[in-house]
Write a protein that holds these residues in place. Sequence first.
Motif, PDB file in Angstrom:
ATOM      1  N   LEU A 255       0.828  -1.216   0.000  1.00  0.00           N
ATOM      2  CA  LEU A 255       0.000   0.000   0.000  1.00  0.00           C
ATOM      3  C   LEU A 255       0.859   1.262   0.000  1.00  0.00           C
ATOM      4  N   PRO A 256       0.600   2.199  -0.924  1.00  0.00           N
ATOM      5  CA  PRO A 256       1.369   3.445  -0.931  1.00  0.00           C
ATOM      6  C   PRO A 256       1.183   4.218   0.371  1.00  0.00           C
ATOM      7  N   GLU A 257       2.218   4.986   0.737  1.00  0.00           N
ATOM      8  CA  GLU A 257       2.224   5.732   2.004  1.00  0.00           C
ATOM      9  C   GLU A 257       1.008   6.620   2.216  1.00  0.00           C
ATOM     10  N   GLU A 258       0.569   7.278   1.137  1.00  0.00           N
ATOM     11  CA  GLU A 258      -0.386   8.368   1.350  1.00  0.00           C
ATOM     12  C   GLU A 258      -1.828   7.889   1.522  1.00  0.00           C
ATOM     13  N   THR A 259      -2.089   6.595   1.291  1.00  0.00           N
ATOM     14  CA  THR A 259      -3.471   6.127   1.381  1.00  0.00           C
ATOM     15  C   THR A 259      -3.966   6.082   2.828  1.00  0.00           C
ATOM     16  N   SER A 260      -5.207   6.535   3.062  1.00  0.00           N
ATOM     17  CA  SER A 260      -5.761   6.510   4.415  1.00  0.00           C
ATOM     18  C   SER A 260      -6.215   5.098   4.784  1.00  0.00           C
ATOM     19  N   ILE A 261      -5.633   4.582   5.848  1.00  0.00           N
ATOM     20  CA  ILE A 261      -5.967   3.223   6.284  1.00  0.00           C
ATOM     21  C   ILE A 261      -7.383   3.174   6.853  1.00  0.00           C
ATOM     22  N   THR A 262      -7.753   4.226   7.579  1.00  0.00           N
ATOM     23  CA  THR A 262      -9.102   4.247   8.170  1.00  0.00           C
ATOM     24  C   THR A 262     -10.167   4.253   7.074  1.00  0.00           C
ATOM     25  N   GLY A 263      -9.980   5.123   6.089  1.00  0.00           N
ATOM     26  CA  GLY A 263     -10.962   5.223   5.016  1.00  0.00           C
ATOM     27  C   GLY A 263     -11.063   3.923   4.236  1.00  0.00           C
ATOM     28  N   ALA A 264      -9.912   3.335   3.913  1.00  0.00           N
ATOM     29  CA  ALA A 264      -9.920   2.094   3.139  1.00  0.00           C
ATOM     30  C   ALA A 264     -10.610   0.987   3.929  1.00  0.00           C
ATOM     31  N   SER A 265     -10.313   0.892   5.232  1.00  0.00           N
ATOM     32  CA  SER A 265     -10.922  -0.170   6.041  1.00  0.00           C
ATOM     33  C   SER A 265     -12.429   0.004   6.114  1.00  0.00           C
ATOM     34  N   ALA A 266     -12.868   1.236   6.345  1.00  0.00           N
ATOM     35  CA  ALA A 266     -14.313   1.468   6.474  1.00  0.00           C
ATOM     36  C   ALA A 266     -15.031   1.093   5.177  1.00  0.00           C
ATOM     37  N   THR A 267     -14.422   1.437   4.045  1.00  0.00           N
ATOM     38  CA  THR A 267     -15.050   1.109   2.760  1.00  0.00           C
ATOM     39  C   THR A 267     -15.184  -0.402   2.600  1.00  0.00           C
ATOM     40  N   VAL A 268     -14.097  -1.120   2.920  1.00  0.00           N
ATOM     41  CA  VAL A 268     -14.120  -2.567   2.718  1.00  0.00           C
ATOM     42  C   VAL A 268     -15.118  -3.234   3.674  1.00  0.00           C
ATOM     43  N   VAL A 269     -15.106  -2.809   4.935  1.00  0.00           N
ATOM     44  CA  VAL A 269     -16.008  -3.419   5.920  1.00  0.00           C
ATOM     45  C   VAL A 269     -17.461  -3.180   5.496  1.00  0.00           C
ATOM     46  N   ALA A 270     -17.759  -1.958   5.046  1.00  0.00           N
ATOM     47  CA  ALA A 270     -19.138  -1.650   4.650  1.00  0.00           C
ATOM     48  C   ALA A 270     -19.543  -2.478   3.425  1.00  0.00           C
ATOM     49  N   ALA A 271     -18.659  -2.566   2.447  1.00  0.00           N
ATOM     50  CA  ALA A 271     -19.003  -3.314   1.228  1.00  0.00           C
ATOM     51  C   ALA A 271     -19.209  -4.793   1.552  1.00  0.00           C
ATOM     52  N   ASP A 272     -18.327  -5.340   2.367  1.00  0.00           N
ATOM     53  CA  ASP A 272     -18.402  -6.769   2.671  1.00  0.00           C
ATOM     54  C   ASP A 272     -19.671  -7.096   3.454  1.00  0.00           C
ATOM     55  N   THR A 273     -19.951  -6.262   4.466  1.00  0.00           N
ATOM     56  CA  THR A 273     -21.123  -6.528   5.301  1.00  0.00           C
ATOM     57  C   THR A 273     -22.395  -6.335   4.476  1.00  0.00           C
ATOM     58  N   GLY A 274     -22.395  -5.286   3.645  1.00  0.00           N
ATOM     59  CA  GLY A 274     -23.561  -5.042   2.798  1.00  0.00           C
ATOM     60  C   GLY A 274     -23.853  -6.239   1.894  1.00  0.00           C
ATOM     61  N   ILE A 275     -22.818  -6.820   1.316  1.00  0.00           N
ATOM     62  CA  ILE A 275     -23.044  -7.943   0.391  1.00  0.00           C
ATOM     63  C   ILE A 275     -23.530  -9.181   1.144  1.00  0.00           C
ATOM     64  N   ALA A 276     -23.031  -9.398   2.366  1.00  0.00           N
ATOM     65  CA  ALA A 276     -23.505 -10.549   3.151  1.00  0.00           C
ATOM     66  C   ALA A 276     -24.983 -10.395   3.504  1.00  0.00           C
ATOM     67  N   ILE A 277     -25.361  -9.196   3.953  1.00  0.00           N
ATOM     68  CA  ILE A 277     -26.764  -8.977   4.319  1.00  0.00           C
ATOM     69  C   ILE A 277     -27.654  -9.113   3.078  1.00  0.00           C
ATOM     70  N   LEU A 278     -27.161  -8.578   1.979  1.00  0.00           N
ATOM     71  CA  LEU A 278     -27.885  -8.702   0.709  1.00  0.00           C
ATOM     72  C   LEU A 278     -28.102 -10.178   0.364  1.00  0.00           C
ATOM     73  N   ALA A 279     -27.056 -10.971   0.556  1.00  0.00           N
ATOM     74  CA  ALA A 279     -27.184 -12.404   0.266  1.00  0.00           C
ATOM     75  C   ALA A 279     -28.257 -13.024   1.159  1.00  0.00           C
ATOM     76  N   GLY A 280     -28.268 -12.641   2.433  1.00  0.00           N
ATOM     77  CA  GLY A 280     -29.287 -13.159   3.352  1.00  0.00           C
ATOM     78  C   GLY A 280     -30.681 -12.754   2.901  1.00  0.00           C
ATOM     79  N   LEU A 281     -30.805 -11.514   2.457  1.00  0.00           N
ATOM     80  CA  LEU A 281     -32.120 -11.013   2.030  1.00  0.00           C
ATOM     81  C   LEU A 281     -32.586 -11.672   0.734  1.00  0.00           C
ATOM     82  N   VAL A 282     -31.639 -12.159  -0.056  1.00  0.00           N
ATOM     83  CA  VAL A 282     -32.006 -12.897  -1.266  1.00  0.00           C
ATOM     84  C   VAL A 282     -32.391 -14.331  -0.907  1.00  0.00           C
ATOM     85  N   ILE A 283     -31.562 -14.961  -0.070  1.00  0.00           N
ATOM     86  CA  ILE A 283     -31.712 -16.398   0.158  1.00  0.00           C
ATOM     87  C   ILE A 283     -32.941 -16.750   1.002  1.00  0.00           C
ATOM     88  N   PHE A 284     -33.123 -16.094   2.159  1.00  0.00           N
ATOM     89  CA  PHE A 284     -34.150 -16.592   3.077  1.00  0.00           C
ATOM     90  C   PHE A 284     -35.584 -16.485   2.553  1.00  0.00           C
TER      91      PHE A 284
END
Length: 460
Positions: A255-284
Amino acid sequence: MLSNQAGDGKRTSLHGHWSSKMAFILAVTGSAVGLGNIWKFPYVAGENGGGAFVLVYLACVIAIGMPVMMSEILIGRRGRRNPVATTELLGQEEGSSRNWRYLGMLGVTAGILILSYYSVIAGWTLSYIVKSATGTFVGISNIEVVADHEAFKANTGLVSMVHTLFMVITTFVVARGVERGLEQAVRFMVPALLLMMLALLGYSISSGYFGAGVEFLFTPDFSKLGWDGVLEAMGQAFFTLSIGMGAIMAYGAYLPEETSITGASATVVAADTGIAILAGLVIFPLVFANGLQPDAGPGLVFQTLPMAFGQMSGGAFFSTLFFVLLSFAAWTSAIGLMEPAVAWLVESYNRTRAQAAVIIGALIWLIGFGSVFSWNIWKDNTFFQGTVFDNLDFLTNQIMLPVGGFFIAVFAGWVMCRNSTADELGGTGTAYTLWRFGARVIAPICILIVLYFAISQVVA
Ligand code: PFF
């Protein structure tokens, strides 16, 4: 790039760097979004009664997942090497001990073990592409779809073949290296998968059982959840975010020095959790609409979705597309699972990337047969948690990842000095204070409590 030291005194990675911040976010999201979201989350939530499990999982994602992910990225970027060398180097540099390298070793081992069964399930998705395309699911009934899945898993030769195929394509991308292989694969896969899931959500809303699905997922009934379920929810949080084993640490090294770790983590956590919940809402909703069982276990997605597709016009096409995307998602995650071991072999034993990928790939492929056989010739050879698959799943998700996550948080929160972590996280503002409290206190204590009560229950 031979030098490991840049002109400004900061280390650089031996394996190249991400071409942009977006490329890093895509790669980590590609590692996070995988079978864990679409195959695993619905079935473990289903087996543990739904709502209460989902609530504990979400709490773990926020309270433990976020600080551990940030810790992994910052450790990785500071060390700029493979997880074993990085934890060893920083352990010394921060005035602690070289023995922190065992934390890196734990991660390398966890990655190998997880990929051994992950590849088998990914092989199932490859087979389901062909099954979908050839019209197997057109007009199929709920009884037939379950029987078809059982017969498929029992076919040792076929499952071995698709497991082998999946390991070959994964090894191929890993051998090509970070930028050329990974970025290209992920750039297209994550948005495509999201679109497909949204389209499926529309279908599930129109099934007439959407309310029942939502109720199952979001109405907590804590009487259905023991400590073993709480541990499983915590393990799922680690697994789905790809944390606790150094995969994200290995990516952080590029990872390049200037990238914000907090911002990147929040984006990934939100995307991952959103897709899991979406999968649950499709499947059940589809489970309830079609008279299937929410606690069907690992076969859940392979029964529910083919059946739903079988009833749609153009279903064979959409089903094929869905399993292609799921295979892509599995593939980009599998690359992350192999990366710590391969980077370690390259740096420690002077191997080329291609040699290292082939050696590690072959090892994982071999171990994978334990899981291939778990649904056929070794189906009845059960011990401790069940089949070889069940035991590997328990050992990695519920023990190795939380233990790894505990030590990663302790390392970043307690062993590394404030200056080093503040340097990586861009100062000591509110985000830093929150992260530090999470890494020093919340994450370690929560992990210990859950492990303690769950293990007492399992052993008793
Ligand atoms: N997060 C992936 C999934 O949800 O499918 C699994 C995974 C990938 C775990 C990479 C760990 C890892 F390093």
